[in-house]
Design an enzyme around this catalytic site. Structure first.
Site, PDB file in Angstrom:
ATOM      1  N   LEU A  26       0.853  -1.186   0.000  1.00 40.71           N
ATOM      2  CA  LEU A  26       0.000   0.000   0.000  1.00 40.71           C
ATOM      3  C   LEU A  26       0.889   1.237   0.000  1.00 40.71           C
ATOM      4  O   LEU A  26       1.821   1.335   0.811  1.00 40.71           O
ATOM      5  CB  LEU A  26      -0.893   0.001   1.241  1.00 40.71           C
ATOM      6  CG  LEU A  26      -1.841   1.188   1.422  1.00 40.71           C
ATOM      7  CD1 LEU A  26      -2.965   1.131   0.403  1.00 40.71           C
ATOM      8  CD2 LEU A  26      -2.429   1.189   2.835  1.00 40.71           C
ATOM      9  N   GLY A  28      -0.713   4.556  -0.600  1.00 40.00           N
ATOM     10  CA  GLY A  28      -1.528   5.721  -0.300  1.00 40.00           C
ATOM     11  C   GLY A  28      -2.971   5.320  -0.056  1.00 40.00           C
ATOM     12  O   GLY A  28      -3.443   4.304  -0.580  1.00 40.00           O
ATOM     13  N   MET A  32     -11.960   7.501  -0.355  1.00 42.01           N
ATOM     14  CA  MET A  32     -12.692   6.672  -1.311  1.00 42.01           C
ATOM     15  C   MET A  32     -11.896   5.483  -1.828  1.00 42.01           C
ATOM     16  O   MET A  32     -12.489   4.506  -2.291  1.00 42.01           O
ATOM     17  CB  MET A  32     -13.124   7.526  -2.515  1.00 42.01           C
ATOM     18  CG  MET A  32     -14.018   8.694  -2.170  1.00 42.01           C
ATOM     19  SD  MET A  32     -15.621   8.178  -1.527  1.00 42.01           S
ATOM     20  CE  MET A  32     -16.362   7.535  -3.038  1.00 42.01           C
ATOM     21  N   LYS A  50      -5.238   1.627  -8.279  1.00 43.36           N
ATOM     22  CA  LYS A  50      -6.160   2.369  -7.418  1.00 43.36           C
ATOM     23  C   LYS A  50      -7.416   1.518  -7.230  1.00 43.36           C
ATOM     24  O   LYS A  50      -8.068   1.146  -8.204  1.00 43.36           O
ATOM     25  CB  LYS A  50      -6.501   3.713  -8.067  1.00 43.36           C
ATOM     26  CG  LYS A  50      -7.338   4.652  -7.213  1.00 43.36           C
ATOM     27  CD  LYS A  50      -7.475   5.992  -7.935  1.00 43.36           C
ATOM     28  CE  LYS A  50      -8.225   7.023  -7.136  1.00 43.36           C
ATOM     29  NZ  LYS A  50      -8.327   8.323  -7.848  1.00 43.36           N
ATOM     30  N   ASP A 145     -10.670  19.806 -10.975  1.00 45.50           N
ATOM     31  CA  ASP A 145     -10.081  19.706  -9.641  1.00 45.50           C
ATOM     32  C   ASP A 145      -8.558  19.843  -9.715  1.00 45.50           C
ATOM     33  O   ASP A 145      -7.814  19.068  -9.097  1.00 45.50           O
ATOM     34  CB  ASP A 145     -10.473  18.379  -8.974  1.00 45.50           C
ATOM     35  CG  ASP A 145     -10.315  18.423  -7.448  1.00 45.50           C
ATOM     36  OD1 ASP A 145     -10.282  19.546  -6.882  1.00 45.50           O
ATOM     37  OD2 ASP A 145     -10.244  17.344  -6.831  1.00 45.50           O
TER      38      ASP A 145
END
Length: 313
Positions: A26, A28, A32, A50, A145
């Site tokens: 892992l 990050g 969500m 992801k 974004d």
């Protein structure tokens, strides 16, 4: 509802995803999703995967938006946009997307440690972001974004400031959709984005277009050069300021900032979209003025890139 399955919430090293990928660790985690360093087993290539958390995977609209992120990023094939190469599901039904693995840090980390940045250093990064956005806009996509956390710095082409735009999770598909059948997931009247970087029209839920992204690049330039965004505070206060309050000139924070640079950035931050740069190309042209091409290893290539794409356009 996603199948229950036996996989733990955090996938352990050695977990197989699809028929090709093996999880290493892992790297990050957010509200969500999680991001893992993994390997394409057949070709021994590092990738980033992801994976949606279990609960969001049970929400069809979230899953649909996750799929849109993968499709949007894969549509924009550009050296300054993260490459998305695959999409699938874990054995317990959690969607995942496979991306190129980026070894570096996001611009937010850089700014916390080093802001304000010099103009000589900030300009090549801004030009790369604009190049990435022009490629996205050419495909009918508005990112919506752009912020430091969605700009990733890696070492490439002799520079430690080569950047990749990431996270098309709330990208807006414009009416001239180049991919048949793709749906826009925008919620009419809802303001999606990060308040400190949101354009006025985005704050009030009005239609967005390419100029909305250019406002965010203006905020990013402002932050890179001054160490702060134009408006700070509570979410509601910042959104109100984006709509109604004039942007303080950067010189009010740092009197040594060149007035011409201040003017270039402030034009991107105009309240009315029609008073901003019309395209990322136009914004880049303003950044290229009085350019010392020897100040960065990236600048000559960036200038050639913009000129070549403009001729094709």
């Amino acid at each position: 509802m996603a199948p229950s399955g036996d996989l733990p919430d955090e996938l352990p090293p050695g977990t197989r995803l699809g028929a090709r990928y093996v999880v290493h660790k892992l790297v990050g985690s957010g509200g969500m999703s999680q991001v893992y360093l993994a390997e394409h087993e057949s070709i021994a290539r590092k990738v980033a995967i992801k994976v949606l958390h279990r609960e969001p995977s049970r929400q069809p609209r979230v899953v649909l938006r996750f799929q849109q992120e993968a499709r949007a990023a894969s549509t924009v094939q550009h050296e300054n946009v993260v490459e998305v190469t695959d999409f699938g599901q874990t054995d317990d039904g959690r969607p995942f997307m496979v991306m190129e693995y980026l070894d570096g840090e996001d611009l937010g980390e850089t700014l916390i440690r080093e802001a304000p940045l010099s103009w000589v250093r900030a300009r090549p990064m801004l030009l790369q972001i604009l190049a990435a956005l022009q490629a996205a806009h050419d495909q009918g996509l508005v990112h919506r974004d752009i912020k430091p956390e969605n700009v990733f710095r890696i070492s490439r082409m002799g520079s430690d400031d080569f950047v990749k735009v990431i996270d098309f999770g709330i990208a807006k598909v414009l009416a001239r959709d180049p991919v048949p059948g793709r749906r826009s997931l925008t919620l009419t009247g809802h303001a999606l984005g990060t308040p400190a970087y949101m354009a006025p029209e985005q704050c009030v839920g009005d239609p967005v277009d390419a100029r909305t992204d250019l406002y965010a690049v203006g905020v990013l330039a402002y932050q890179m050069l001054t160490g702060r965004t134009p408006f700070e505070g509570k979410r509601s206060d910042v959104m109100r300021a984006q709509v109604y309050e004039p942007v303080p000139p950067m010189a009010s924070i740092d009197p040594d900032i060149d007035p011409e640079i201040d003017g270039v950035v402030l034009r991107a931050l105009e309240k009315l979209p029609g008073e901003r740069y019309a395209t990322a190309f136009e914004f880049a042209d303003a950044l290229f003025q009085d350019l010392d091409l020897e100040s960065s290893t990236l600048l000559p290539g960036l200038r050639r890139l913009f000129m070549r794409r403009r001729r094709r356009g």
